[in-house]
Design a protein around this motif. Structure first.
Motif, PDB file in Angstrom:
ATOM      1  N   LYS A  57      34.335  37.611  26.450  1.00  0.00           N
ATOM      2  CA  LYS A  57      34.173  38.742  26.421  1.00  0.00           C
ATOM      3  C   LYS A  57      35.281  40.260  26.420  1.00  0.00           C
ATOM      4  O   LYS A  57      34.371  40.815  26.506  1.00  0.00           O
ATOM      5  CB  LYS A  57      34.170  38.841  28.579  1.00  0.00           C
ATOM      6  CG  LYS A  57      33.371  38.328  29.629  1.00  0.00           C
ATOM      7  CD  LYS A  57      33.761  38.934  31.177  1.00  0.00           C
ATOM      8  CE  LYS A  57      33.688  39.947  31.586  1.00  0.00           C
ATOM      9  NZ  LYS A  57      32.290  40.199  32.039  1.00  0.00           N
ATOM     10  N   ARG A  59      37.697  41.201  27.481  1.00  0.00           N
ATOM     11  CA  ARG A  59      38.192  42.093  28.199  1.00  0.00           C
ATOM     12  C   ARG A  59      40.023  42.770  27.980  1.00  0.00           C
ATOM     13  O   ARG A  59      40.625  41.325  26.930  1.00  0.00           O
ATOM     14  CB  ARG A  59      38.677  41.032  29.543  1.00  0.00           C
ATOM     15  CG  ARG A  59      37.410  41.009  30.851  1.00  0.00           C
ATOM     16  CD  ARG A  59      37.718  40.772  32.209  1.00  0.00           C
ATOM     17  NE  ARG A  59      36.349  40.775  32.557  1.00  0.00           N
ATOM     18  CZ  ARG A  59      35.854  41.180  34.551  1.00  0.00           C
ATOM     19  NH1 ARG A  59      37.326  40.669  34.544  1.00  0.00           N
ATOM     20  NH2 ARG A  59      35.410  41.024  35.108  1.00  0.00           N
ATOM     21  N   SER A 145      30.395  38.766  36.052  1.00  0.00           N
ATOM     22  CA  SER A 145      29.354  39.248  34.911  1.00  0.00           C
ATOM     23  C   SER A 145      29.233  38.779  33.337  1.00  0.00           C
ATOM     24  O   SER A 145      29.839  38.778  32.849  1.00  0.00           O
ATOM     25  CB  SER A 145      28.411  40.619  35.377  1.00  0.00           C
ATOM     26  OG  SER A 145      29.893  41.775  34.794  1.00  0.00           O
ATOM     27  N   ASN A 147      28.214  39.833  30.809  1.00  0.00           N
ATOM     28  CA  ASN A 147      28.569  40.868  29.189  1.00  0.00           C
ATOM     29  C   ASN A 147      29.875  41.060  28.844  1.00  0.00           C
ATOM     30  O   ASN A 147      30.322  41.034  29.293  1.00  0.00           O
ATOM     31  CB  ASN A 147      28.098  41.694  30.596  1.00  0.00           C
ATOM     32  CG  ASN A 147      28.549  42.666  31.363  1.00  0.00           C
ATOM     33  OD1 ASN A 147      28.568  41.802  32.481  1.00  0.00           O
ATOM     34  ND2 ASN A 147      29.560  43.041  31.342  1.00  0.00           N
ATOM     35  N   SER A 153      25.487  44.584  32.143  1.00  0.00           N
ATOM     36  CA  SER A 153      25.467  43.347  33.064  1.00  0.00           C
ATOM     37  C   SER A 153      24.035  42.918  33.465  1.00  0.00           C
ATOM     38  O   SER A 153      23.377  43.885  33.123  1.00  0.00           O
ATOM     39  CB  SER A 153      25.617  43.241  35.067  1.00  0.00           C
ATOM     40  OG  SER A 153      27.196  44.172  35.525  1.00  0.00           O
ATOM     41  N   GLU A 182      25.044  43.506  41.520  1.00  0.00           N
ATOM     42  CA  GLU A 182      26.052  42.240  41.598  1.00  0.00           C
ATOM     43  C   GLU A 182      26.791  42.565  43.080  1.00  0.00           C
ATOM     44  O   GLU A 182      26.335  43.784  44.009  1.00  0.00           O
ATOM     45  CB  GLU A 182      27.720  42.700  40.747  1.00  0.00           C
ATOM     46  CG  GLU A 182      27.856  42.998  39.541  1.00  0.00           C
ATOM     47  CD  GLU A 182      27.384  44.166  38.654  1.00  0.00           C
ATOM     48  OE1 GLU A 182      27.154  45.466  40.033  1.00  0.00           O
ATOM     49  OE2 GLU A 182      27.505  44.715  37.836  1.00  0.00           O
TER      50      GLU A 182
END
Ligand code: TXA
Ligand code: MG
Length: 316
Positions: A57, A59, A145, A147, A153, A182
């Protein structure tokens, strides 16, 4: 993750679900449909597999993840449920509700899933494909999610592939997600609190508990970590409550305001929720700035406006 993997697109046959379950058990990343949005799944008991979620991701930080389980019994094996939690679980599971609950000592969950904390976010999804996958995988599935971090998302397998192709081993394509937002997240640290508005309306949860939920906007404290003000970010600027578009703006309508495309011509909030991310993806693909018609702030409208506000927030 720099290396590129081949991303297999799987259908929903028993053999393909079994393959997806085996891949998860081997520590691979498999995106899968839930009724809310597509999740980026990894075996929640496997540190290495969960770490790969963050890499895929992109992140920025290790925010905690939701553990998905097949049924209430599987949730009870991991967490302690208070009376309020039990009431919500029996009313809304399987479904678009995540409960943040005390993790049982010795529960086999990677510390990366809880970000080292004492609580686990847990959800029993209602999508039959998700349930079949959870049964095939034989362990809880950690899934944010599906993405890239900060992006919209995904509510279709095509959205998943456009963001994560080459970074995950497989995606199960089961068509668009029916809820489209979500899950709602409720925590219980100091009484029941709304940590994120989502697919189950706040009013329905409050009616079930017979009490108001604390809101982070009111108390200033409880909120789901990792909820950045700017999120769900399209490339163009996003302007809200727009009854008419400015020149060169792509207009997303609602109800009597037509727009270039509409969340729901009938003003139906459930339809609008199901269409929201697809419409933002379409608007994003035009490369234009985006404006969105007003959406009433009740029921699912609250979660829709939460997502739109994040899409419109100044980028950090
Ligand atoms: O509908 C959904 O919830 C989807 C599908 C795939 O199930 N998942 C999803 O995951 O939206 P994600 O990672 O995009 O959002 C999960 C939210 C994050 O804001 C995270 O901070 C919060 O849940 N969360 C997870 N574990 C938590 C915990 N232990 N305490 C508080 N918040 C937590
Ligand atoms: Mg997310």
């Amino acid at each position: 993750m720099n290396e590129t993997v081949e991303t297999r697109v799987l259908g929903t046959s028993d053999a393909e679900i079994a393959e997806a379950g085996q891949r998860l058990a081997r520590g691979e990343l498999v995106a899968f449909p839930t009724e809310t949005v597509y999740g980026l799944g990894a075996d929640a008991t496997n540190d290495y597999a969960v770490a790969r979620i963050f890499a895929a991701k992109g992140r920025p930080s290790f925010n905690p993840l939701i553990a998905h389980v097949a049924d209430l019994e599987a949730a009870e094996a991991l967490c302690d449920l208070s009376e309020d939690a039990r009431r919500l679980a029996s009313a809304f599971w399987p479904g678009a509700l995540t409960l943040v609950l005390p993790l049982k000592t010795g529960a086999p969950i990677s510390k990366l899933v809880t970000a080292g904390g004492k609580n686990l976010a847990v959800r029993v999804p209602s999508s039959p494909i998700a349930t079949a996958l959870l049964r095939a995988a034989l362990s809880p599935i950690a899934a944010p999610s599906a993405n890239p971090s900060g992006k919209i998302s995904p509510t279709t397998a095509a959205h998943v592939l456009s963001g994560l192709s080459g970074r995950i081993e497989a995606v199960i394509d089961a068509g668009p997600c029916p809820v489209g937002l979500e899950s709602t997240i409720v925590g219980f640290d100091e009484g029941p609190a709304l940590l994120r508005a989502g697919g189950i309306p706040t009013e329905a949860i409050e009616a079930c508990l017979g009490t108001k939920l604390q809101r982070h906007t009111e108390t200033g404290t409880p909120t789901a970590p990792g909820q950045l003000a700017s999120h769900y970010a399209p490339k163009g600027r996003v302007r809200l409550n727009a009854t008419t578009p400015e020149e060169d703006e792509f207009h997303i309508g609602f109800g009597t305001i037509d727009g270039d495309i509409s969340l729901s011509r009938n003003g139906d909030l459930q339809e609008a929720a199901a269409h929201l991310f697809e419409m933002l993806h379409i608007a994003d693909a035009t490369g234009c700035d985006i404006c969105v018609a007003p959406v009433p702030d009740t029921g699912l409208g609250r979660a829709i406006n939460d997502r739109l506000t994040r899409a419109a927030a100044p980028r950090g």
